[in-house]
Design an enzyme around this catalytic site. Structure first.
Site, PDB file in Angstrom:
ATOM      1  N   SER A 119       0.829  -1.210   0.000  1.00  0.00           N
ATOM      2  CA  SER A 119       0.000   0.000   0.000  1.00  0.00           C
ATOM      3  C   SER A 119       0.860   1.255   0.000  1.00  0.00           C
ATOM      4  O   SER A 119       0.360   2.352  -0.200  1.00  0.00           O
ATOM      5  CB  SER A 119      -0.895   0.019   1.239  1.00  0.00           C
ATOM      6  OG  SER A 119      -0.105   0.135   2.400  1.00  0.00           O
ATOM      7  N   HIS A 140      -2.888  -3.088  -5.742  1.00  0.00           N
ATOM      8  CA  HIS A 140      -3.231  -2.696  -4.369  1.00  0.00           C
ATOM      9  C   HIS A 140      -4.731  -2.821  -4.127  1.00  0.00           C
ATOM     10  O   HIS A 140      -5.524  -2.028  -4.625  1.00  0.00           O
ATOM     11  CB  HIS A 140      -2.753  -1.253  -4.107  1.00  0.00           C
ATOM     12  CG  HIS A 140      -3.054  -0.787  -2.720  1.00  0.00           C
ATOM     13  ND1 HIS A 140      -3.384   0.509  -2.424  1.00  0.00           N
ATOM     14  CD2 HIS A 140      -3.078  -1.457  -1.539  1.00  0.00           C
ATOM     15  CE1 HIS A 140      -3.599   0.620  -1.120  1.00  0.00           C
ATOM     16  NE2 HIS A 140      -3.421  -0.560  -0.570  1.00  0.00           N
ATOM     17  N   GLU A 152      -6.102  -0.581  -7.199  1.00  0.00           N
ATOM     18  CA  GLU A 152      -5.122   0.334  -7.793  1.00  0.00           C
ATOM     19  C   GLU A 152      -4.070  -0.508  -8.514  1.00  0.00           C
ATOM     20  O   GLU A 152      -3.467  -1.402  -7.906  1.00  0.00           O
ATOM     21  CB  GLU A 152      -4.440   1.178  -6.709  1.00  0.00           C
ATOM     22  CG  GLU A 152      -5.309   2.271  -6.135  1.00  0.00           C
ATOM     23  CD  GLU A 152      -4.569   3.133  -5.096  1.00  0.00           C
ATOM     24  OE1 GLU A 152      -4.726   4.356  -5.126  1.00  0.00           O
ATOM     25  OE2 GLU A 152      -3.840   2.576  -4.251  1.00  0.00           O
ATOM     26  N   ASN A 190      -3.941   6.307  -0.722  1.00  0.00           N
ATOM     27  CA  ASN A 190      -3.256   6.600   0.539  1.00  0.00           C
ATOM     28  C   ASN A 190      -2.605   7.975   0.568  1.00  0.00           C
ATOM     29  O   ASN A 190      -2.383   8.522   1.645  1.00  0.00           O
ATOM     30  CB  ASN A 190      -2.246   5.493   0.873  1.00  0.00           C
ATOM     31  CG  ASN A 190      -2.941   4.324   1.558  1.00  0.00           C
ATOM     32  OD1 ASN A 190      -4.065   4.458   2.041  1.00  0.00           O
ATOM     33  ND2 ASN A 190      -2.293   3.180   1.598  1.00  0.00           N
TER      34      ASN A 190
HETATM   35  N1  CAA Z   1     -18.460 -11.367   0.792  1.00  0.00           N
HETATM   36  C1  CAA Z   1     -19.234 -10.682  -0.080  1.00  0.00           C
HETATM   37  N2  CAA Z   1     -19.974  -9.611   0.253  1.00  0.00           N
HETATM   38  C2  CAA Z   1     -19.967  -9.240   1.538  1.00  0.00           C
HETATM   39  C3  CAA Z   1     -19.201  -9.906   2.510  1.00  0.00           C
HETATM   40  C4  CAA Z   1     -18.423 -11.011   2.082  1.00  0.00           C
HETATM   41  N3  CAA Z   1     -17.665 -11.695   2.924  1.00  0.00           N
HETATM   42  N4  CAA Z   1     -19.377  -9.301   3.680  1.00  0.00           N
HETATM   43  C5  CAA Z   1     -20.210  -8.289   3.476  1.00  0.00           C
HETATM   44  N5  CAA Z   1     -20.569  -8.241   2.173  1.00  0.00           N
HETATM   45  C6  CAA Z   1     -21.447  -7.241   1.526  1.00  0.00           C
HETATM   46  C7  CAA Z   1     -22.799  -7.141   2.232  1.00  0.00           C
HETATM   47  O1  CAA Z   1     -23.712  -8.089   1.711  1.00  0.00           O
HETATM   48  C8  CAA Z   1     -23.201  -5.726   1.919  1.00  0.00           C
HETATM   49  O2  CAA Z   1     -23.672  -5.648   0.587  1.00  0.00           O
HETATM   50  P1  CAA Z   1     -24.915  -4.692   0.187  1.00  0.00           P
HETATM   51  O3  CAA Z   1     -24.433  -3.297   0.408  1.00  0.00           O
HETATM   52  O4  CAA Z   1     -25.165  -5.028  -1.253  1.00  0.00           O
HETATM   53  O5  CAA Z   1     -26.006  -5.105   1.127  1.00  0.00           O
HETATM   54  C9  CAA Z   1     -21.857  -4.975   1.957  1.00  0.00           C
HETATM   55  O6  CAA Z   1     -20.862  -5.962   1.683  1.00  0.00           O
HETATM   56  C10 CAA Z   1     -21.595  -4.322   3.311  1.00  0.00           C
HETATM   57  O7  CAA Z   1     -21.514  -5.347   4.308  1.00  0.00           O
HETATM   58  P2  CAA Z   1     -22.168  -5.261   5.770  1.00  0.00           P
HETATM   59  O8  CAA Z   1     -23.582  -4.817   5.654  1.00  0.00           O
HETATM   60  O9  CAA Z   1     -21.901  -6.537   6.465  1.00  0.00           O
HETATM   61  O10 CAA Z   1     -21.280  -4.225   6.514  1.00  0.00           O
HETATM   62  P3  CAA Z   1     -21.401  -2.665   6.647  1.00  0.00           P
HETATM   63  O11 CAA Z   1     -22.506  -2.082   5.875  1.00  0.00           O
HETATM   64  O12 CAA Z   1     -21.307  -2.455   8.099  1.00  0.00           O
HETATM   65  O13 CAA Z   1     -20.037  -2.207   5.930  1.00  0.00           O
HETATM   66  C11 CAA Z   1     -17.722  -2.027   5.528  1.00  0.00           C
HETATM   67  C12 CAA Z   1     -18.812  -2.679   6.368  1.00  0.00           C
HETATM   68  C13 CAA Z   1     -17.820  -2.554   4.102  1.00  0.00           C
HETATM   69  C14 CAA Z   1     -16.388  -2.441   6.126  1.00  0.00           C
HETATM   70  C15 CAA Z   1     -17.963  -0.496   5.522  1.00  0.00           C
HETATM   71  O14 CAA Z   1     -18.043  -0.030   6.833  1.00  0.00           O
HETATM   72  C16 CAA Z   1     -16.870   0.241   4.802  1.00  0.00           C
HETATM   73  O15 CAA Z   1     -16.875   0.335   3.593  1.00  0.00           O
HETATM   74  N6  CAA Z   1     -15.914   0.787   5.574  1.00  0.00           N
HETATM   75  C17 CAA Z   1     -14.756   1.465   5.014  1.00  0.00           C
HETATM   76  C18 CAA Z   1     -13.719   0.440   4.629  1.00  0.00           C
HETATM   77  C19 CAA Z   1     -12.514   1.069   4.015  1.00  0.00           C
HETATM   78  O16 CAA Z   1     -12.397   2.278   3.882  1.00  0.00           O
HETATM   79  N7  CAA Z   1     -11.578   0.231   3.651  1.00  0.00           N
HETATM   80  C20 CAA Z   1     -10.311   0.669   3.127  1.00  0.00           C
HETATM   81  C21 CAA Z   1      -9.311   0.598   4.210  1.00  0.00           C
HETATM   82  S1  CAA Z   1      -7.752   1.220   3.688  1.00  0.00           S
HETATM   83  C22 CAA Z   1      -7.031  -0.105   2.954  1.00  0.00           C
HETATM   84  O17 CAA Z   1      -7.493  -1.189   2.944  1.00  0.00           O
HETATM   85  C23 CAA Z   1      -5.802   0.122   2.203  1.00  0.00           C
HETATM   86  C24 CAA Z   1      -4.594   0.491   2.880  1.00  0.00           C
HETATM   87  O18 CAA Z   1      -3.669   0.700   2.161  1.00  0.00           O
HETATM   88  C25 CAA Z   1      -4.395   0.605   4.349  1.00  0.00           C
END
Ligand code: CAA
Length: 285
Positions: A119, A140, A152, A190
């Site tokens: 990342s 990424h 990415e 990032n």
């Molecule tokens: N497989 C497939 N789909 C899934 C799943 C799985 N294991 N788990 C959940 N889903 C789906 C759900 O069915 C739901 O779909 P719909 O919107 O179509 O209903 C969707 O994913 C959201 O799931 P949840 O309802 O269980 O969860 P939520 O609504 O509380 O969302 C979250 C959880 C997706 C984590 C949300 O809070 C979110 O997007 N948070 C931000 C995450 C983020 O910013 N990530 C990036 C981090 S930085 C990084 O990774 C990079 C780095 O370099 C550090």
């Protein structure tokens, strides 16, 4: 370039997510971990996540069984020999990445595409640890990999165009939207996200508002799914800190220099959700 068998090095949070979406997309996946214990943990994570997808109506039990059947776990890097593409998803440390790419370079034939899920580290520097840097690119993914829609695709100054095209095609095949970005510290996401999250910590430290209200402001004011403190806890404060430091060391841009409180929390073992305590408490852990 036809990819049928995909290798993944590392079955942690990112590696297991990449294995999951790739197997679901029909690739034969070989995922390598350093010990049987880590491998078992990673495969369990995939089993749980694919079960969650079934429970949420995103796939069927039959699709889940097929996907799991396409994943082979191993503790032997030699098992990556027959892969057309290998994605590295090990710890965010340059020495470790170089060590893994050095091994991949000797095991995999020159036509195999080698990708890093880093990342924040330089793809160019990682590529230089191989004899064929033109076949190395960055892919990424974002956490949680099965849910986040972006990939990415990072191009070093040496990479071949067809390797980048294969990365973009792979992203589409596993259901991701792709963006292509030059190899610069933090890439697109990032470069924007890390300084923002550190500003949030500084706001909290100087008493501008509580962390709960800063999170609330960003979720309700900008429709972000999580506020910065919730998201840092979700990603892991150690991972967050390492990403910031890697970019700071490369650029010396103070926007990436983490406030000391972050280091102290890591020293105390408060790494976020995974340890049950970060900016917030997660009592079930
Ligand atoms: N497989 C497939 N789909 C899934 C799943 C799985 N294991 N788990 C959940 N889903 C789906 C759900 O069915 C739901 O779909 P719909 O919107 O179509 O209903 C969707 O994913 C959201 O799931 P949840 O309802 O269980 O969860 P939520 O609504 O509380 O969302 C979250 C959880 C997706 C984590 C949300 O809070 C979110 O997007 N948070 C931000 C995450 C983020 O910013 N990530 C990036 C981090 S930085 C990084 O990774 C990079 C780095 O370099 C550090």
């Amino acid at each position: 370039m036809h990819i049928k068998r995909l290798g993944i090095v590392g079955c942690g949070l990112m590696g297991s997510g990449i294995a999951e979406i790739s197997a679901k997309a029909g690739y034969d996946v070989v995922v390598v971990e350093v010990t049987e214990e880590f491998l078992k943990k990673g495969i369990s994570r995939i089993e749980a996540s694919t079960q969650k997808a079934v429970d949420k109506g995103k796939s069927t039990a039959e699709e889940r069984a097929k996907a799991l059947g396409r994943i082979k776990g191993s503790t032997n890097m030699d098992d990556l020999k027959g892969c057309q593409m290998v994605i590295e998803a090990v710890v965010e440390k340059m020495d470790e990445k170089k060590r893994v790419f050095g091994i991949l370079d000797t095991i995999c034939p020159p036509e195999t595409i080698l990708a890093s899920n880093t990342s924040s580290l330089s793809i160019t520097e990682i590529a230089c640890s191989t004899k064929n840097p033109e076949r190395v690119l960055g892919l990424h993914f974002f956490s949680p990999v099965p849910v986040m829609r972006l990939l990415e695709v990072i191009r070093s100054i040496m990479v071949r165009d067809d390797v980048v095209e294969a990365g973009v095609a792979f992203g589409a095949a596993v259901g991701k939207e792709t963006v292509v970005c030059k190899d610069a510290p933090g890439f697109i996401v990032n470069q924007l996200y890390l300084p923002y999250s550190l500003v949030a910590i500084r706001q909290w430290e100087r008493g501008l508002a509580s962390k709960e209200d800063i999170d609330k402001a960003m979720t309700l004011g900008l429709n972000y799914p999580m506020g910065p403190f919730t998201l840092m806890d979700f990603v892991g404060l150690d991972i967050h800190y390492n990403a910031c430091m890697a970019i700071y060391e490369e650029t010396k841009d103070p926007a990436y220099f983490p406030p000391p409180v972050l280091k102290k929390m890591i020293q105390a073992g408060h790494l976020g959700r995974k340890t049950g305590k970060g900016f917030y408490d997660y009592p079930s852990k």
